[in-house]
Design a protein around this motif. Structure first.
Motif, PDB file in Angstrom:
ATOM      1  N   UNK A 136      29.740 -30.025 -42.959  1.00 16.29           N
ATOM      2  CA  UNK A 136      28.504 -29.283 -42.772  1.00 16.29           C
ATOM      3  C   UNK A 136      28.091 -28.511 -44.005  1.00 16.29           C
ATOM      4  N   UNK A 137      26.850 -28.064 -43.992  1.00 15.47           N
ATOM      5  CA  UNK A 137      26.284 -27.302 -45.089  1.00 15.47           C
ATOM      6  C   UNK A 137      26.472 -25.813 -44.848  1.00 15.47           C
ATOM      7  N   UNK A 138      25.940 -25.020 -45.802  1.00 19.82           N
ATOM      8  CA  UNK A 138      25.951 -23.577 -45.620  1.00 19.82           C
ATOM      9  C   UNK A 138      25.246 -23.213 -44.324  1.00 19.82           C
ATOM     10  N   UNK A 139      25.653 -22.149 -43.718  1.00 19.39           N
ATOM     11  CA  UNK A 139      25.018 -21.675 -42.496  1.00 19.39           C
ATOM     12  C   UNK A 139      25.952 -20.745 -41.761  1.00 19.39           C
ATOM     13  N   UNK A 140      25.456 -20.054 -40.750  1.00 21.27           N
ATOM     14  CA  UNK A 140      26.303 -19.128 -40.025  1.00 21.27           C
ATOM     15  C   UNK A 140      27.470 -19.849 -39.363  1.00 21.27           C
ATOM     16  N   UNK A 141      28.607 -19.228 -39.380  1.00 16.44           N
ATOM     17  CA  UNK A 141      29.769 -19.794 -38.713  1.00 16.44           C
ATOM     18  C   UNK A 141      30.669 -18.657 -38.249  1.00 16.44           C
TER      19      UNK A 141
END
Length: 318
Positions: A136-141
């Motif tokens: 996955x790409x950058x983003x909230x996790x």
């Protein structure tokens, strides 16, 4: 323990509203006091604009926790105290989230003390890319930190068996910075965006601190929400075991909770019940072949207790 590839540096400045900490507690005033003291120290480093909001939810405790909290004061922490009548840790965490103002929520156990740097890792890791194909790409996790035994207390052989690669906490095989399966997500030293916890909260049908975190993480995973493992976000677990009996009670509760989860989501039958049963059969076969390990007796006792709770519904009082 230190971080590996992609280790975040110390943020220059983080807004106080970026993080709230939620701690359910029940009859552990001494451990809670130690956890709050460590949080205050961490807040001064991670949130220089402070204070850090900490929501403590007393879940029907009968010790002197509430008087202690009434008298607690530290300018680095903004304490919100809530009280409920033994509704369980899932309900306590949901109440804490409802009262929290932070964009990100960090769950801690009352006996789970953050080590230096823990808050910074949670804050800096929530938007990291894993850098691995298909991850996955950058983003909230969500961020799952590591939990190990308190180095200030003796660690018994039984405790070495139970964690950090045993039936209580299992981190073996997890790699720093990678997305982990829902079965590796715990309800402690776990941070997540607040909106996740509003849209997919803990199921309050779980009366015990067992499997409610796994079931919630399964729903997160179904929605494509990822949890990354960051061992640098380290907490020390202040809980001593020199006798397996109390942990077997916990395993019976875990079995009952797994039964509840599978009735709701039949697809959880394999990871929560069938796979552990097959592993238990493998342990028994290893012993029959004379290749057993010294800890196999403990392992089988834990599996039997879990199975008993699963088969009977395990009505064990808290």
């Amino acid at each position: 323990m230190t971080g590996g590839r992609g280790s975040p540096g110390k943020p220059a400045e983080t807004a106080p509203g970026a993080l709230s900490v939620v701690i359910p507690t029940r009859n552990r005033r001494r451990q809670l006091a130690s956890t709050l003291a460590a949080l205050a120290q961490e807040a001064a480093e991670a949130l220089p604009g402070g204070p850090l909001q900490v929501v403590v939810v007393d879940d029907g405790g009968t010790d002197d926790t509430l008087p202690f909290l009434d008298g607690f004061s530290d300018p680095r922490l903004a304490i919100t105290v809530l009280r409920q009548d033994g509704a369980g840790p899932a309900a306590a965490r949901n109440r804490g989230v409802a009262a929290a103002r932070g964009e990100r929520i960090l769950f801690l156990g009352d006996d789970t003390r953050p080590a230096p740097g823990c808050l910074r890792w949670h804050l800096a890791s929530g938007h990291l890319a894993t850098g691995l194909p298909g991850q996955g790409d950058d983003g909230p996790m969500a961020v799952q930190g590591h939990i190990d035994w308190d180095p200030e207390r003796p660690v018994t052989p039984l405790m070495d068996f139970l964690a950090p690669a045993g039936p209580q906490f299992y981190f073996r095989g997890l790699r720093d910075g990678t997305v982990i399966p829902f079965t590796a997500v715990l309800g402690s030293n776990l941070s997540a965006p607040r909106r996740w916890l509003v849209d997919e909260p803990f199921d309050e049908g779980f009366p015990h601190a067992a499997v409610e975190d796994t079931e919630m993480a399964w729903r997160w995973q179904a929605r494509g929400w990822r949890t990354v493992y960051r061992p640098g976000a380290l907490c020390w677990h202040d809980h001593c075991y020199d006798d397996l009996t109390p942990f077997l009670d916990r395993q019976r509760r875990a079995g009952a909770s797994a039964r509840y989860a599978i009735r709701k989501h039949p697809r959880l039958l394999w990871p929560l019940a069938l796979r552990p049963t097959l592993f238990g059969a493998a342990v028994r076969m290893r012993r029959l072949l004379g290749r057993g390990r010294p800890t196999d007796g403990w392992d089988l006792a834990c599996r039997r207790a879990f199975l008993k709770g699963f088969l009977t519904g395990g009505a064990v009082t808290r």
